[in-house]
Scaffold this motif. Structure first.
Motif, PDB file in Angstrom:
ATOM      1  N   GLY A  95      53.522 -27.915  36.320  1.00  0.00           N
ATOM      2  CA  GLY A  95      53.560 -27.610  34.896  1.00  0.00           C
ATOM      3  C   GLY A  95      52.942 -28.665  34.004  1.00  0.00           C
ATOM      4  N   SER A  96      52.429 -29.742  34.598  1.00  0.00           N
ATOM      5  CA  SER A  96      51.917 -30.836  33.769  1.00  0.00           C
ATOM      6  C   SER A  96      50.464 -30.659  33.369  1.00  0.00           C
ATOM      7  CB  SER A  96      52.067 -32.167  34.511  1.00  0.00           C
ATOM      8  OG  SER A  96      51.284 -32.167  35.699  1.00  0.00           O
ATOM      9  N   ASN A  97      49.677 -29.999  34.211  1.00  0.00           N
ATOM     10  CA  ASN A  97      48.240 -30.004  33.933  1.00  0.00           C
ATOM     11  C   ASN A  97      47.588 -28.632  33.870  1.00  0.00           C
ATOM     12  OD1 ASN A  97      48.097 -29.197  36.589  1.00  0.00           O
ATOM     13  ND2 ASN A  97      47.101 -31.056  37.349  1.00  0.00           N
ATOM     14  N   ASP A  98      48.381 -27.565  33.959  1.00  0.00           N
ATOM     15  CA  ASP A  98      47.761 -26.246  33.999  1.00  0.00           C
ATOM     16  C   ASP A  98      46.976 -25.936  32.726  1.00  0.00           C
ATOM     17  OD1 ASP A  98      50.843 -26.168  33.675  1.00  0.00           O
ATOM     18  OD2 ASP A  98      50.202 -24.422  32.526  1.00  0.00           O
ATOM     19  N   ARG A 143      32.428  -9.099  34.695  1.00  0.00           N
ATOM     20  CA  ARG A 143      33.573  -9.122  35.602  1.00  0.00           C
ATOM     21  C   ARG A 143      33.827 -10.533  36.109  1.00  0.00           C
ATOM     22  NH1 ARG A 143      34.112  -3.829  39.516  1.00  0.00           N
ATOM     23  NH2 ARG A 143      34.752  -2.403  37.845  1.00  0.00           N
ATOM     24  N   ALA A 144      35.094 -10.911  36.133  1.00  0.00           N
ATOM     25  CA  ALA A 144      35.485 -12.234  36.618  1.00  0.00           C
ATOM     26  C   ALA A 144      36.449 -12.074  37.782  1.00  0.00           C
ATOM     27  CB  ALA A 144      36.135 -13.047  35.511  1.00  0.00           C
ATOM     28  N   LEU A 145      36.342 -12.975  38.744  1.00  0.00           N
ATOM     29  CA  LEU A 145      37.278 -13.048  39.870  1.00  0.00           C
ATOM     30  C   LEU A 145      37.971 -14.395  39.826  1.00  0.00           C
ATOM     31  CD1 LEU A 145      38.523 -12.119  42.577  1.00  0.00           C
ATOM     32  CD2 LEU A 145      36.510 -13.107  43.715  1.00  0.00           C
ATOM     33  N   VAL A 146      39.287 -14.385  39.721  1.00  0.00           N
ATOM     34  CA  VAL A 146      40.101 -15.602  39.756  1.00  0.00           C
ATOM     35  C   VAL A 146      40.731 -15.687  41.137  1.00  0.00           C
ATOM     36  CG1 VAL A 146      42.124 -16.786  38.809  1.00  0.00           C
ATOM     37  CG2 VAL A 146      40.550 -15.556  37.280  1.00  0.00           C
ATOM     38  N   VAL A 147      40.420 -16.759  41.865  1.00  0.00           N
ATOM     39  CA  VAL A 147      40.939 -16.954  43.215  1.00  0.00           C
ATOM     40  C   VAL A 147      42.065 -17.980  43.151  1.00  0.00           C
ATOM     41  CG1 VAL A 147      40.400 -17.605  45.585  1.00  0.00           C
ATOM     42  CG2 VAL A 147      38.679 -16.417  44.197  1.00  0.00           C
ATOM     43  N   GLY A 148      43.293 -17.519  43.327  1.00  0.00           N
ATOM     44  CA  GLY A 148      44.461 -18.385  43.192  1.00  0.00           C
ATOM     45  C   GLY A 148      45.170 -18.074  41.892  1.00  0.00           C
ATOM     46  N   TYR A 149      46.434 -17.640  41.981  1.00  0.00           N
ATOM     47  CA  TYR A 149      47.155 -17.155  40.793  1.00  0.00           C
ATOM     48  C   TYR A 149      48.395 -17.993  40.509  1.00  0.00           C
ATOM     49  CZ  TYR A 149      48.457 -13.504  37.425  1.00  0.00           C
ATOM     50  OH  TYR A 149      48.753 -12.792  36.273  1.00  0.00           O
ATOM     51  N   GLY A 150      48.256 -19.290  40.735  1.00  0.00           N
ATOM     52  CA  GLY A 150      49.330 -20.195  40.340  1.00  0.00           C
ATOM     53  C   GLY A 150      49.302 -20.422  38.836  1.00  0.00           C
ATOM     54  N   ARG A 151      49.904 -21.521  38.407  1.00  0.00           N
ATOM     55  CA  ARG A 151      49.989 -21.789  36.970  1.00  0.00           C
ATOM     56  C   ARG A 151      48.609 -21.863  36.314  1.00  0.00           C
ATOM     57  NH1 ARG A 151      54.298 -24.599  39.222  1.00  0.00           N
ATOM     58  NH2 ARG A 151      56.305 -24.390  38.152  1.00  0.00           N
ATOM     59  N   ILE A 152      47.661 -22.530  36.984  1.00  0.00           N
ATOM     60  CA  ILE A 152      46.328 -22.684  36.403  1.00  0.00           C
ATOM     61  C   ILE A 152      45.573 -21.359  36.433  1.00  0.00           C
ATOM     62  CG2 ILE A 152      44.110 -23.865  36.590  1.00  0.00           C
ATOM     63  CD1 ILE A 152      45.666 -26.220  37.891  1.00  0.00           C
ATOM     64  N   GLY A 153      45.560 -20.714  37.596  1.00  0.00           N
ATOM     65  CA  GLY A 153      44.852 -19.448  37.711  1.00  0.00           C
ATOM     66  C   GLY A 153      45.378 -18.401  36.751  1.00  0.00           C
TER      67      GLY A 153
END
Length: 323
Positions: A95-98, A143-153
């Motif tokens: 949660g510090s850098n997302d 169209r965009a693809l986001v790979v990784g859906y954690g806090r940043i993604g």
């Protein structure tokens, strides 16, 4: 007294956390080599690492160690199984850098899409309208693809949607229903998704499964004229394959905060390509972001030493179940 060793000095927000604890003997190093690092941690109760490696040898050198805290959220410099075997808590600053990294990813994307850096250099060099034209593109409608859906993604996906892009998300650890409920398309096959994407933004952790995730086959699968943004980890991308895709014109460009080898080596071909924008692994390093990381990373150490570790900050929370 607890002995805590820092790989280097933290921003004042983090140093203040330790200063408020008279029972902490703080040792601050300055980018130590391996021998100096091992010597410093041999009687440490806790460490706070920047680039220092906490591998099996380092763990063996520190028999008193109870906690390893990483500045930021990545932990590829820590050999987690070795720590877990010893019951050492591995902590990250979730949660510090997302926010900071997500904004940086958008900066890199816009810089490539609008050719901000090479056009700026052209104008400052005495030119005005580039001889070959501007060759810029809009983001809206693409169209965009986001790979990784954690806090940043998750943040990046929302930001891209605000630019009126059609956003797809690939993350095997999240339910497609959750992704769709958040307003995005859920995809499961990387190469199929790459073929449809104008923009690919990487936000997955580095692991054996993601090492060279973007390889020659992945770039071949990408839609011609696409843009790659990497603010995750350098080895997620095969540099050789990326260079080939950029030089051939298959990709419009790339925005990179991370490289396969850091710092950048003088002969790195990416440094001479005009369609690449590079920052020095600095996406999280805003003033506010560094303060957040420093405070949380320092507090994580104290929480473990005080016997109240926050499981949400732990890479290996299973050690809490031990008797």
């Amino acid at each position: 007294m607890f002995k805590v060793v820092l790989g280097r000095k933290l921003p004042e927000a983090g140093m203040a956390v330790f200063a408020a604890r008279p029972d902490v003997d703080l040792v601050v190093l300055d980018n130590p080599d391996v021998a100096a690092w091992h010597a410093a941690i041999r009687d440490a109760d806790g460490t706070l690492c920047w680039l220092e490696r906490m591998d099996r040898a380092a763990v063996a050198a520190a028999p008193r160690l109870r906690v390893v805290s990483r500045i930021g959220v990545g932990y590829d410099t820590v050999e987690v199984p070795a720590c877990t075997e010893r019951g050492i808590a591995v902590m990250v600053a979730n949660g510090s850098n997302d926010l900071s990294v997500a904004e940086h990813a958008l900066m890199l994307l816009l810089a490539v899409a609008r050719r901000a850096v090479d056009i700026d250099q052209h104008v400052k060099g005495g030119g005005w309208w580039p001889p070959g034209g501007l060759r810029m593109v809009d983001l809206a409608g693409r169209r965009a693809l986001v790979v990784g859906y954690g806090r940043i993604g998750t943040r990046v996906a929302r930001y891209l949607k605000a630019f009126h892009m059609d956003v797809a998300v690939l993350d095997p650890f999240y339910s497609p229903h959750r992704i769709v409920a958040d307003g995005f398309r859920a995809v499961r096959d990387l190469h199929t998704a790459l073929a449809e994407a104008d923009v690919v933004s990487l936000h997955c952790p580095l692991s054996p499964a993601t090492h060279h995730l973007m390889n020659q086959a992945a770039f071949a699968a990408m839609k011609p004229g696409g843009i790659l943004v990497n603010t995750a980890r350098g080895p997620v991308v095969s540099q050789a394959a990326l260079v080939e895709a950029l030089r051939s014109g298959h990709l419009m460009g790339a925005g990179l905060d991370v490289l396969e080898v850091e710092p950048a080596e003088p002969g790195n071909p990416l440094l001479s390509l005009p369609n690449v924008v590079i920052s020095p692994h600095s996406a999280a390093s805003t003033v506010e972001g560094m303060d957040r990381m420093a405070r949380i990373s320092a507090q994580n150490i104290l929480d473990v030493l005080d016997g109240r570790a926050d499981p949400s900050m732990m890479v290996n929370p299973e050690i809490l179940q031990r008797g």
